[in-house]
Design an enzyme around this catalytic site. Structure first.
Site, PDB file in Angstrom:
ATOM      1  N   CYS A 131       0.862  -1.169   0.000  1.00  0.00           N
ATOM      2  CA  CYS A 131       0.000   0.000   0.000  1.00  0.00           C
ATOM      3  C   CYS A 131       0.904   1.227   0.000  1.00  0.00           C
ATOM      4  O   CYS A 131       2.116   1.114   0.216  1.00  0.00           O
ATOM      5  CB  CYS A 131      -0.929  -0.007   1.214  1.00  0.00           C
ATOM      6  SG  CYS A 131      -2.354   1.103   1.021  1.00  0.00           S
ATOM      7  N   CYS A 133      -0.136   4.360   1.579  1.00  0.00           N
ATOM      8  CA  CYS A 133      -0.552   5.389   2.524  1.00  0.00           C
ATOM      9  C   CYS A 133       0.563   5.795   3.477  1.00  0.00           C
ATOM     10  O   CYS A 133       0.693   6.971   3.829  1.00  0.00           O
ATOM     11  CB  CYS A 133      -1.795   4.948   3.293  1.00  0.00           C
ATOM     12  SG  CYS A 133      -1.610   3.403   4.210  1.00  0.00           S
ATOM     13  N   CYS A 141      -4.090   6.146  -0.027  1.00  0.00           N
ATOM     14  CA  CYS A 141      -3.538   4.899  -0.558  1.00  0.00           C
ATOM     15  C   CYS A 141      -3.233   4.967  -2.046  1.00  0.00           C
ATOM     16  O   CYS A 141      -2.867   3.944  -2.647  1.00  0.00           O
ATOM     17  CB  CYS A 141      -4.506   3.746  -0.290  1.00  0.00           C
ATOM     18  SG  CYS A 141      -4.856   3.498   1.467  1.00  0.00           S
ATOM     19  N   LYS A 206     -12.133  -5.081   2.051  1.00  0.00           N
ATOM     20  CA  LYS A 206     -11.592  -4.179   3.064  1.00  0.00           C
ATOM     21  C   LYS A 206     -12.551  -3.004   3.210  1.00  0.00           C
ATOM     22  O   LYS A 206     -12.769  -2.241   2.269  1.00  0.00           O
ATOM     23  CB  LYS A 206     -10.206  -3.680   2.671  1.00  0.00           C
ATOM     24  CG  LYS A 206      -9.575  -2.763   3.714  1.00  0.00           C
ATOM     25  CD  LYS A 206      -8.189  -2.324   3.277  1.00  0.00           C
ATOM     26  CE  LYS A 206      -7.555  -1.402   4.301  1.00  0.00           C
ATOM     27  NZ  LYS A 206      -6.187  -0.964   3.882  1.00  0.00           N
ATOM     28  N   ARG A 216      -3.616   3.505  12.305  1.00  0.00           N
ATOM     29  CA  ARG A 216      -3.172   4.719  11.620  1.00  0.00           C
ATOM     30  C   ARG A 216      -2.223   5.543  12.482  1.00  0.00           C
ATOM     31  O   ARG A 216      -1.361   6.252  11.968  1.00  0.00           O
ATOM     32  CB  ARG A 216      -4.381   5.545  11.181  1.00  0.00           C
ATOM     33  CG  ARG A 216      -5.127   4.853  10.043  1.00  0.00           C
ATOM     34  CD  ARG A 216      -6.408   5.529   9.644  1.00  0.00           C
ATOM     35  NE  ARG A 216      -7.062   4.756   8.588  1.00  0.00           N
ATOM     36  CZ  ARG A 216      -8.308   4.935   8.185  1.00  0.00           C
ATOM     37  NH1 ARG A 216      -9.035   5.888   8.746  1.00  0.00           N
ATOM     38  NH2 ARG A 216      -8.813   4.190   7.233  1.00  0.00           N
ATOM     39  N   ARG A 228     -11.384   7.460   3.360  1.00  0.00           N
ATOM     40  CA  ARG A 228     -11.076   6.476   2.322  1.00  0.00           C
ATOM     41  C   ARG A 228     -12.335   5.796   1.782  1.00  0.00           C
ATOM     42  O   ARG A 228     -12.272   4.714   1.207  1.00  0.00           O
ATOM     43  CB  ARG A 228     -10.088   5.452   2.879  1.00  0.00           C
ATOM     44  CG  ARG A 228      -8.746   6.092   3.196  1.00  0.00           C
ATOM     45  CD  ARG A 228      -7.737   5.122   3.755  1.00  0.00           C
ATOM     46  NE  ARG A 228      -6.454   5.796   3.906  1.00  0.00           N
ATOM     47  CZ  ARG A 228      -5.620   5.643   4.916  1.00  0.00           C
ATOM     48  NH1 ARG A 228      -5.929   4.821   5.900  1.00  0.00           N
ATOM     49  NH2 ARG A 228      -4.478   6.290   4.963  1.00  0.00           N
ATOM     50  N   GLU A 244     -16.470  -8.203  -5.126  1.00  0.00           N
ATOM     51  CA  GLU A 244     -15.060  -7.809  -5.035  1.00  0.00           C
ATOM     52  C   GLU A 244     -14.153  -9.045  -4.992  1.00  0.00           C
ATOM     53  O   GLU A 244     -13.111  -9.099  -5.656  1.00  0.00           O
ATOM     54  CB  GLU A 244     -14.827  -6.956  -3.787  1.00  0.00           C
ATOM     55  CG  GLU A 244     -15.427  -5.564  -3.847  1.00  0.00           C
ATOM     56  CD  GLU A 244     -14.549  -4.588  -4.612  1.00  0.00           C
ATOM     57  OE1 GLU A 244     -13.513  -5.014  -5.174  1.00  0.00           O
ATOM     58  OE2 GLU A 244     -14.892  -3.397  -4.654  1.00  0.00           O
ATOM     59  N   LYS A 259     -11.344  -7.776   6.015  1.00  0.00           N
ATOM     60  CA  LYS A 259     -10.838  -6.836   7.023  1.00  0.00           C
ATOM     61  C   LYS A 259     -11.853  -5.716   7.229  1.00  0.00           C
ATOM     62  O   LYS A 259     -12.298  -5.121   6.248  1.00  0.00           O
ATOM     63  CB  LYS A 259      -9.503  -6.251   6.538  1.00  0.00           C
ATOM     64  CG  LYS A 259      -8.875  -5.247   7.487  1.00  0.00           C
ATOM     65  CD  LYS A 259      -7.570  -4.705   6.917  1.00  0.00           C
ATOM     66  CE  LYS A 259      -6.946  -3.702   7.864  1.00  0.00           C
ATOM     67  NZ  LYS A 259      -5.690  -3.126   7.323  1.00  0.00           N
ATOM     68  N   SER A 285      -6.502  -3.464  14.496  1.00  0.00           N
ATOM     69  CA  SER A 285      -6.011  -2.721  15.660  1.00  0.00           C
ATOM     70  C   SER A 285      -7.117  -2.279  16.598  1.00  0.00           C
ATOM     71  O   SER A 285      -6.957  -2.333  17.825  1.00  0.00           O
ATOM     72  CB  SER A 285      -5.223  -1.499  15.180  1.00  0.00           C
ATOM     73  OG  SER A 285      -6.044  -0.636  14.403  1.00  0.00           O
ATOM     74  N   TYR A 324      -2.736  -9.259  16.347  1.00  0.00           N
ATOM     75  CA  TYR A 324      -1.757  -8.793  17.331  1.00  0.00           C
ATOM     76  C   TYR A 324      -1.765  -9.685  18.574  1.00  0.00           C
ATOM     77  O   TYR A 324      -0.864  -9.586  19.403  1.00  0.00           O
ATOM     78  CB  TYR A 324      -2.060  -7.338  17.710  1.00  0.00           C
ATOM     79  CG  TYR A 324      -2.118  -6.439  16.496  1.00  0.00           C
ATOM     80  CD1 TYR A 324      -0.959  -5.949  15.914  1.00  0.00           C
ATOM     81  CD2 TYR A 324      -3.341  -6.113  15.905  1.00  0.00           C
ATOM     82  CE1 TYR A 324      -1.013  -5.155  14.781  1.00  0.00           C
ATOM     83  CE2 TYR A 324      -3.403  -5.318  14.769  1.00  0.00           C
ATOM     84  CZ  TYR A 324      -2.236  -4.839  14.206  1.00  0.00           C
ATOM     85  OH  TYR A 324      -2.292  -4.060  13.073  1.00  0.00           O
TER      86      TYR A 324
END
Length: 344
Positions: A131, A133, A141, A206, A216, A228, A244, A259, A285, A324
């Site tokens: 990406c 970004c 992006c 996404k 971010r 976005r 998609e 996601k 996150s 994570y």
């Protein structure tokens, strides 16, 4: 006895259908368990920065860090000890511009990190986020003209970035930008340069989600204007996700990613049911930060809540999960209950 109970539970001979029998002990529960977690189901994310000796905790994501390459290697050693087969890398360069130059530079932070990992840990699977970004001075992006994100000009930069990652030694690339046509464009570039066996994991579904906020901050990639929503998916749509995914598979995607994970388990389930292709989910996150905050406050059981959330993602259909929580979950699954949880 109510007629409803009689119809659902009582057999003709007066005995009951007792589903509790297969829940009566831990050993029996283990025998009939439908979905299981294993360290091999996880991918661990890293945020890589330039410099040396850098390991700065991300305030919005307790237990997660921005790391320089030397500390990244130590982090990879821990991942391997936890029997986790793969990592995914996100780079944070020192300089940004409107052409994302550092994203595809031979001396870019991700390219350096890939080479270092593959030299020290050649068997660890290295996936790279593709990406722009983090590398754009405006935080979007793609290429920006005025206040418009331009799709087709962005494809060239994404393909250059993906190719540079694979040349550096990446085992898999993961385009996360949501530009139309990028999977086909990247596949063509990789194939024409002799990398026809390198898999592409597409962030095919996404969503333009509020749950990316802590990321971010970690990746220093918040957009300087607008949002976005013109290229990431509308959270209200699920049928669109199927379209998609179908397009990305047609263009050459080998693995499909949904996601975020927890707010979109319905989408994950639909994708799993519709397509016979490996499906992944990103436990993002905001999901991590939300659970950690509740667990640190004592509102949720810190040994059970995050594991239950990961099981739910597997149950919905994910073959593997970017999370994570990967190291903490793997340690517990391997019987290590002594090592403190990373956010404690």
């Amino acid at each position: 006895m109510s007629s409803e109970f009689s119809e659902s539970r009582e057999k003709k001979d007066g005995s009951f259908i007792r589903t509790r029998r297969t829940r009566s002990s831990e050993s029996i529960r283990n025998l009939v368990r439908e979905n299981r977690l294993h360290p091999e189901n996880f991918v661990y994310p890293f945020f890589v920065v330039e410099g040396e000796g850098v390991k700065e905790e991300i305030q919005s994501m307790p237990g997660q860090f921005q790391m320089s390459v030397d500390n990244l290697l130590e982090g990879c050693r821990e991942v391997i000890e936890c029997k986790i087969p793969a990592v995914i890398l996100f780079g944070i360069p020192n300089s940004k511009d409107d052409e994302a130059t550092e994203a595809y530079s031979e001396k870019g932070i991700i390219q350096i990190a890939i080479k270092a990992i593959k030299e020290k840990f050649p068997d660890l699977c290295v996936i790279t986020d593709v990406c722009l970004c983090e590398y754009m001075n405006h935080g979007h992006c793609g290429v920006v003209e005025g206040n418009r994100i331009v799709n087709d000009s962005t494809l060239e930069l994404l393909s250059k970035t993906a190719l540079s990652h694979v040349v550096a030694g990446a085992d898999m690339v993961a385009p996360s930008d949501m530009m139309d046509g990028r999977i086909g464009h990247i596949r063509e570039i990789l194939d024409s340069n002799g990398f026809n066996e390198t898999p592409i994991m597409s962030y095919a579904s996404k969503y333009a989600s509020a749950f990316y906020g802590p990321f971010r901050v970690a990746a220093e990639s918040a957009p300087a204007f607008g949002d976005r929503s013109t290229y990431q998916m509308d959270p209200a749509n699920s049928r669109e996700a199927i379209r998609e995914v179908a397009i990305d598979i047609q263009e050459g995607a080998d693995i499909i990613l949904v996601k975020p994970a927890l707010p979109y388990l319905d989408v994950l389930s639909k994708v799993r049911s519709k397509f016979d292709i490996p499906v992944a989910a990103y436990n993002v996150s905001g999901e991590y930060a939300m659970l950690v905050a509740a667990m640190k406050s004592g509102w949720l059981d810190p040994e059970k809540a995050f594991m239950e959330s990961l099981v739910s993602i597997r149950r919905a259909g994910a073959d593997f999960i970017i999370t994570y929580f990967a190291k903490d979950a793997s340690r517990r699954l391997l019987g290590d209950f002594e090592t403190p949880l990373s956010w404690m």
